[in-house]
Design a protein around this motif. Structure first.
Motif, PDB file in Angstrom:
ATOM      1  N   ASP A   1       0.876  -1.273   0.108  1.00 48.64           N
ATOM      2  CA  ASP A   1       0.032  -0.063  -0.167  1.00 48.64           C
ATOM      3  C   ASP A   1       0.876   1.375  -0.101  1.00 48.64           C
ATOM      4  O   ASP A   1       1.608   1.447   0.825  1.00 48.64           O
ATOM      5  CB  ASP A   1      -0.810   0.149   1.046  1.00 48.64           C
TER       6      ASP A   1
ATOM      7  N   THR B   1      -0.608   4.358  -1.256  1.00 49.42           N
ATOM      8  CA  THR B   1      -1.593   5.240  -1.236  1.00 49.42           C
ATOM      9  C   THR B   1      -2.267   5.654  -0.037  1.00 49.42           C
ATOM     10  O   THR B   1      -3.292   6.539   0.104  1.00 49.42           O
ATOM     11  CB  THR B   1      -2.754   5.087  -2.371  1.00 49.42           C
TER      12      THR B   1
ATOM     13  N   GLU C   1      -1.256  -1.932  -3.332  1.00 47.88           N
ATOM     14  CA  GLU C   1      -1.122  -1.600  -4.669  1.00 47.88           C
ATOM     15  C   GLU C   1      -0.292  -2.881  -5.312  1.00 47.88           C
ATOM     16  O   GLU C   1       0.122  -3.676  -4.630  1.00 47.88           O
ATOM     17  CB  GLU C   1      -0.225  -0.137  -5.174  1.00 47.88           C
TER      18      GLU C   1
ATOM     19  N   ASP D   1      -3.108   0.978  -8.896  1.00 41.16           N
ATOM     20  CA  ASP D   1      -3.766   1.180  -7.652  1.00 41.16           C
ATOM     21  C   ASP D   1      -4.611  -0.036  -7.402  1.00 41.16           C
ATOM     22  O   ASP D   1      -5.351  -0.617  -8.328  1.00 41.16           O
ATOM     23  CB  ASP D   1      -4.820   2.441  -7.796  1.00 41.16           C
TER      24      ASP D   1
ATOM     25  N   LEU E   1      -0.631   3.946 -11.374  1.00 41.29           N
ATOM     26  CA  LEU E   1       0.111   5.100 -10.538  1.00 41.29           C
ATOM     27  C   LEU E   1       1.430   5.491 -11.382  1.00 41.29           C
ATOM     28  O   LEU E   1       1.634   6.930 -11.195  1.00 41.29           O
ATOM     29  CB  LEU E   1       0.188   4.543  -9.364  1.00 41.29           C
TER      30      LEU E   1
END
Length: 516
Positions: free
Chosen positions: A118, A120, A126, A140, A147
């Protein structure tokens, strides 16, 4: 009278506080009930099969929870024929029911397998995955939106300095750019337009890339200037906080070697001090190695297949060869499964070799090697050619691990494939799951507990063209299947996926305690 007044005031204050606390508790309870009533019902986890027309795969499924429902979901690479764009080159499938979560496009086949983190900060990991034509993407996890891409536009694949290499399966290394996220290390190599025996090929590279931004943090060519096709493995051999990288060079027709280098040197953009562990002679090292402690010294040792039909074990401390086995007339493109296949406490190894010389490989042999002695304890010849890696588990709970792998069969009706289990303790082989039309050449199954019910699920893939083993010129379709079993999962599985249960090539299981 004054004392009595004070006492009454104190009692009044306590009553107000108690009423306030009660109101807060009631309010929180109402809020919880409202939230619970508005939550969707948990999805039942069931067996399923999902098909994608005009797709195929050389990737292996890996699992993570993208939907935050407590059930692991399936992510893998796919694509159509080589050099052709597809809008479905990465697919994510709901682990509960097989429904498509999202797809992502790529300009060529995505044959790597993903890793997850992750970046984000939304609690959904991700997806980081690579493949042909310099494709390396961060997607994502919630919707598959890109991304970043390492090369966002089409590159000139005729220039060796364009970066137009294959990107293989990445690994994580500790945060190198101080942004709070682990970063990626990945091998990039393979000049796709070179003829089979053409020695004029650009050197492969090892890269370190920011997982959050895709920025290149370090890059160095292979120390022998050879091409690279191997996904790297990383660990701290000396327990001194310094990571080392195991990687191989060379290919199907050109020689190469197995190396060990420090991450610190790579971050300095220089691999010239890498240690050569083994030579592949006239052929190279393609399949990822595995790390397992077979000398009982607390340090991981290195076990790898070379293309020229050998398996070699190397001491992780000294770099000395512990043992070698060789099967004349074979080539190895398959990685290695690790488990306790014999009665001792030393990990053993099971793999698959192709019979013949690339590209004329029409059948396979399977062999299990005693990790302590290097002796071949089991050998068979099941099916036509395939290069997917086995996985391991004690399927029948008899104290000795078994191996599961995909076998391709050929008869007058064409190709079919089915999962096979080898029970080493009882010297038996049996099928599990249905037989499917079409072949599976390179996709390793996944086994584990997807839905926390303490029972094993199996995810496996096959192409559905029964008339073309490799489906080079046309992709009929791809099928992903989930099997639910009644096999209990009481501890982490020893080797449950491509490059192991943790997707990093490191075997952490003990005979009594299971995997880390």
């Amino acid at each position: 009278m004054a004392e009595m007044k004070t006492s009454r005031i104190g009692k009044s204050t306590r009553k107000i506080l108690l009423w306030f606390v009660a109101l807060v508790v009631i309010a929180l309870g109402i809020a919880w009930l409202y939230e619970a009533s508005s939550r969707p019902e948990p999805k039942p986890s069931r067996p399923w099969g999902v098909s994608f027309k005009r797709l195929g795969t050389l990737s292996s499924p890996r699992l993570t929870d993208l939907t935050e429902d407590g059930i692991l979901d399936v992510v893998m690479g796919a694509g159509t024929v080589e050099f052709r764009h597809s809008d479905s080159s990465i697919v994510a499938v709901d682990g509960a029911d097989g429904n498509l979560l999202w797809i992502a496009s790529a300009r060529d086949q995505i044959f790597g397998s993903p890793v997850f983190q992750d970046v984000t900060d939304d609690d959904v990991p991700e997806v980081f995955i690579g493949g042909r034509s310099a494709e390396l993407k961060a997607l994502d996890g919630t919707d598959g939106e890109v991304l970043w891409e390492y090369y966002a536009h089409e590159v000139n694949v005729t220039k060796s300095d364009s970066g137009a290499y294959n990107f293989f399966s990445p690994q994580f290394v500790p945060d190198q750019d101080n942004d709070g996220y682990r970063d990626l290390i990945i091998a990039a190599g393979g000049y796709v337009k070179a003829l089979p025996n053409d020695p004029h090929r650009p050197a492969g590279k090892l890269l370190v890339i920011s997982s959050a931004t895709g920025k290149l943090l370090a890059s160095a060519p292979t120390p022998d200037g050879k091409e690279i096709y191997m996904s790297v493995v990383v660990t701290d051999f000396n327990a001194d906080g310094q990571l080392e990288i195991v990687f191989g060079t060379g290919g199907e027709t050109l020689g190469g070697s197995l190396f060990k280098a420090s991450l610190r040197d790579l971050m300095r953009n220089d691999l010239s001090a890498a240690t050569q562990l083994e030579s592949g002679d006239e052929k190279g090292f393609i399949a990822p190695p595995v790390l397992a402690d077979i000398t009982a010294d607390g340090v991981y040792d290195i076990v790898a297949n070379s293309v020229n039909g050998r398996m070699v074990a190397i001491d992780g401390v000294t770099g000395k060869i512990l043992w070698r086995i060789s099967i004349p007339g074979t080539e190895a493109y398959c990685s290695i499964a690790v488990g306790y296949f014999t009665e001792d406490d030393v990990p053993d190894f099971f793999t698959n070799f192709g019979v013949g010389i690339w590209p004329d490989l029409d059948r396979s042999i399977q062999l299990m090697v005693n990790g302590k002695s290097g002796e071949i304890m089991f050998q068979d010849s099941l099916g036509t050619f395939q290069e997917s890696t086995p996985v391991t588990c004690d399927f029948n709970q008899d104290g000795v691990d078994d191996a599961l792998f995909s076998v391709n069969y050929q008869n007058r009706s064409g190709y079919s494939n089915q999962l096979v289990v080898v029970d080493f303790k009882n010297d038996t082989i049996y099928h599990t799951g249905p037989r499917h039309y079409g072949a599976n050449v390179a996709s390793t199954p996944w086994i584990g507990d997807m839905d926390n019910d303490n029972l094993m699920e199996i995810i496996y893939c096959n192409e559905v063209n029964p008339f073309d083993l490799l489906s080079i010129n046309f992709k009929e379709g791809l099928k992903i299947t989930k099997l639910k079993t009644q096999i209990p999962v009481k501890k982490p599985l020893p080797w449950g996926a491509y490059m192991g249960s943790n997707y990093d090539g490191v075997f952490r299981a003990t005979r009594a305690g299971g995997a880390d």
